[in-house]
Design a protein around this motif. Sequence first.
Motif, short mmCIF file in Angstrom:
data_model
loop_
_atom_site.label_atom_id
_atom_site.label_comp_id
_atom_site.label_asym_id
_atom_site.label_seq_id
_atom_site.Cartn_x
_atom_site.Cartn_y
_atom_site.Cartn_z
N GLY A 62 0.80 -1.21 0.00
CA GLY A 62 0.00 0.00 0.00
C GLY A 62 0.83 1.26 0.00
N ALA A 63 0.24 2.32 -0.48
CA ALA A 63 0.96 3.59 -0.62
C ALA A 63 1.31 4.19 0.72
CB ALA A 63 0.11 4.57 -1.41
N ASP A 64 0.56 3.84 1.78
CA ASP A 64 0.79 4.48 3.06
C ASP A 64 2.11 4.06 3.70
OD1 ASP A 64 -1.60 5.71 2.77
OD2 ASP A 64 -2.72 4.27 3.98
N GLN A 71 2.58 -9.76 -8.62
CA GLN A 71 1.32 -9.50 -7.95
C GLN A 71 1.03 -10.55 -6.88
OE1 GLN A 71 -1.70 -9.26 -10.98
NE2 GLN A 71 -1.20 -7.16 -11.52
N ALA A 72 0.33 -10.15 -5.83
CA ALA A 72 -0.03 -11.08 -4.76
C ALA A 72 -1.18 -10.51 -3.96
CB ALA A 72 1.17 -11.33 -3.85
N LEU A 73 -1.93 -11.40 -3.34
CA LEU A 73 -2.85 -11.03 -2.27
C LEU A 73 -2.05 -11.09 -0.97
CD1 LEU A 73 -5.22 -13.52 -3.75
CD2 LEU A 73 -6.25 -11.38 -3.06
N HIS A 74 -2.22 -10.10 -0.09
CA HIS A 74 -1.51 -10.15 1.20
C HIS A 74 -2.16 -9.23 2.21
CE1 HIS A 74 0.46 -6.21 0.76
NE2 HIS A 74 0.76 -6.54 -0.49
N GLY A 75 -1.85 -9.46 3.47
CA GLY A 75 -2.36 -8.61 4.54
C GLY A 75 -1.65 -7.26 4.54
N ALA A 76 -2.39 -6.22 4.92
CA ALA A 76 -1.83 -4.86 5.04
C ALA A 76 -2.30 -4.28 6.37
CB ALA A 76 -2.27 -3.99 3.87
N PHE A 77 -1.38 -4.19 7.31
CA PHE A 77 -1.71 -3.73 8.67
C PHE A 77 -1.41 -2.24 8.85
CE2 PHE A 77 2.49 -5.67 8.43
CZ PHE A 77 3.30 -4.62 8.81
N TRP A 78 -0.89 -1.60 7.82
CA TRP A 78 -0.38 -0.24 7.97
C TRP A 78 -1.32 0.84 7.44
CZ3 TRP A 78 1.88 -4.15 5.12
CH2 TRP A 78 1.72 -4.09 3.74
N HIS A 79 -2.46 0.47 6.87
CA HIS A 79 -3.39 1.49 6.38
C HIS A 79 -4.82 1.01 6.53
CE1 HIS A 79 -4.82 -0.42 2.66
NE2 HIS A 79 -3.58 -0.82 2.42
N ASP A 80 -5.78 1.91 6.35
CA ASP A 80 -7.19 1.58 6.41
C ASP A 80 -7.90 2.18 5.20
OD1 ASP A 80 -9.49 0.44 7.38
OD2 ASP A 80 -9.91 2.00 8.85
N GLY A 81 -7.26 2.09 4.05
CA GLY A 81 -7.81 2.68 2.84
C GLY A 81 -8.55 1.69 1.98
N PHE A 82 -9.14 0.66 2.58
CA PHE A 82 -9.82 -0.36 1.80
C PHE A 82 -11.09 0.20 1.17
CE2 PHE A 82 -7.38 -2.41 5.16
CZ PHE A 82 -6.54 -3.19 4.38
N GLY A 83 -11.35 -0.21 -0.06
CA GLY A 83 -12.46 0.33 -0.82
C GLY A 83 -12.04 1.35 -1.85
N GLY A 98 0.28 -2.32 -6.81
CA GLY A 98 -0.06 -3.37 -7.77
C GLY A 98 -0.63 -4.61 -7.14
N CYS A 99 -0.30 -4.87 -5.89
CA CYS A 99 -0.83 -6.04 -5.21
C CYS A 99 -2.22 -5.76 -4.68
CB CYS A 99 0.08 -6.48 -4.08
SG CYS A 99 1.42 -7.54 -4.65
N ILE A 100 -2.85 -6.78 -4.15
CA ILE A 100 -4.20 -6.70 -3.61
C ILE A 100 -4.09 -6.74 -2.10
CG2 ILE A 100 -6.46 -7.81 -3.51
CD1 ILE A 100 -5.66 -8.99 -6.35
N ASN A 101 -4.31 -5.60 -1.45
CA ASN A 101 -4.22 -5.48 0.00
C ASN A 101 -5.51 -5.94 0.65
OD1 ASN A 101 -2.21 -2.44 0.48
ND2 ASN A 101 -1.79 -4.32 -0.65
N LEU A 102 -5.39 -6.72 1.72
CA LEU A 102 -6.52 -7.15 2.53
C LEU A 102 -6.27 -6.73 3.97
CD1 LEU A 102 -6.31 -10.52 0.86
CD2 LEU A 102 -8.58 -9.57 1.11
N SER A 103 -7.34 -6.51 4.73
CA SER A 103 -7.18 -6.21 6.15
C SER A 103 -6.56 -7.42 6.84
CB SER A 103 -8.53 -5.88 6.79
OG SER A 103 -9.32 -7.06 6.90
N PRO A 104 -5.95 -7.25 8.01
CA PRO A 104 -5.32 -8.39 8.69
C PRO A 104 -6.27 -9.57 8.90
CG PRO A 104 -4.58 -6.35 9.68
CD PRO A 104 -5.64 -5.97 8.69
N HIS A 105 -7.51 -9.29 9.34
CA HIS A 105 -8.46 -10.38 9.56
C HIS A 105 -8.82 -11.08 8.25
CE1 HIS A 105 -12.54 -12.11 9.76
NE2 HIS A 105 -12.19 -12.48 10.96
N ASP A 106 -9.10 -10.30 7.20
CA ASP A 106 -9.50 -10.89 5.93
C ASP A 106 -8.35 -11.66 5.27
OD1 ASP A 106 -12.03 -9.84 6.21
OD2 ASP A 106 -11.60 -8.04 5.04
N ALA A 107 -7.13 -11.14 5.38
CA ALA A 107 -5.98 -11.83 4.80
C ALA A 107 -5.79 -13.19 5.45
CB ALA A 107 -4.72 -10.97 4.97
#
Length: 482
Positions: free
Chosen positions: A15-17, A349-361, A367-376
């Motif tokens: 993520g950009a953050d 590219q990959a799906l992975h958890g992103a714990f450092w931002h809350d910009g989902f949506g 380029g990757c697909i960020n998911l929240s920690p719980h969803d990942a």
Amino acid sequence: MHLLVELTTLLACAGADVALDEQNDSESFADLSEAAISDDAPEVPPTAACAPWPAPPFDAWVTVDTANIRREPRRGANVIGLLHRGDSIRVVDCEPECNAPAAWGLLEDAGAIRLDTLQQAPVEDGFRRAEQNYFHARVKTPWTRVYVLPTTRSYVMARYRKGTMLALVDDDTVRPGWWRHASGGYVRASQLTAPRPSALRGEEEPAGTLAFLKRTVVLPARGGALRRIFPHHARVRALGLTRRGDVMVEGGVLPRDAVALAFHRPRPESLRDDDAWVHVDLQEQVLTAYEGDRWVYATMIRTGRRSSPTKPGLFRVWAKIHHSTMSGGGRRPYRVEEVPHILAFNREQALHGAFWHDGFGTPGSHGCINLSPHDARWIFEWAPPRMPAGWHTVVTRHAGLGNLWVMVERAGPGTFDVEPRPGVDNPCACSRVEAVEDRVIALSDEGQCVVEEETLQAEVTHALSSHAVALAWSHDVNREAR
């Protein structure tokens, strides 16, 4: 072709953050890359055996930084998994026999590993083992140092610049004012700050089209009704779109730009009816997961921004990784250590958890697909193949243990599925909904229905300490068929 032992770097994600430079699109994962492939991969330098091996089965611990698991007990066989220093595995047999020179251990689930990369006792400094749970903190000072011992008089192992996200290990024995780094060294706590992970949680087995709130929406009170509050991250049943394009939900009409819609999507024709697959909607910024045609999960995501878009197409996950360090070069390099729950599917590219931002949506990754920690974690644990016990990485394309498929596209509008409510006859299966004064007119191919709102009560509880959001709705709706 086989993976190199020291797996290097080309998955572009995150993520950009996280980045120190928001425009820097060059990133990498330290553990795994399809670019790191060779026909003559060298073996890990063996360690000296400390004691004879017992008769199998027995438990063993990895003593080298990275060890290959091969499909067959021979050099040159396909690499199907990876272990890191400190990982524990179960050896069920040996080839040719356990104490022979250059012997191989046959593992409980699949594959084989050189026994000279293992030992019989736990490895005390194995901080990157597969089951390790890290917490993270960002460097807030211009530089911070990692010391061998928790004192500034100790030897410096590494230096990290401001913005670097460090992986830390919970260790009650560390002296106050210091944190244990994933490398085994120590960092001064006063130079770090912890991020607040997103509270977003998706929905299992959705019953119909969902509207995820990208921000809190407060609808004003009308008549004797209560003011309606739809909190950030809440998910409600979507009934359709108004003439202006806003989203009709149980409880009101939400602004279109405040929600991400998750539709049930048809299975790609090339997939079997028992395949596990996920659909990534670049337009809505949502992910939906399926077992064949059965919808099992839905949530918001963050995909690539305009300068580094997520590539569309149908892909097969080729590696499943517990955690790996991600970094990027350029004018202002950055580093995020031990990114969790990685499913690599298209080289960079990959799906992975992103714990450092809350910009989902909204888009914003590299380029990757960020998911929240719980969803990942949910997607990782659900996705085939099952991660064998103790493994850090499984290379799914070689392991023959099953695969997850990933469909990425900018999908068009889906169908709003409106199912019968208990006690209500002849409901409408609506494809479009229009708001007319206090009534909601639902238009469908089967005819026209009128839904008149009588009562609606909303109660919202927001527990900041646990980042939990609870939304409870009670409502009565009369339906009159015309």
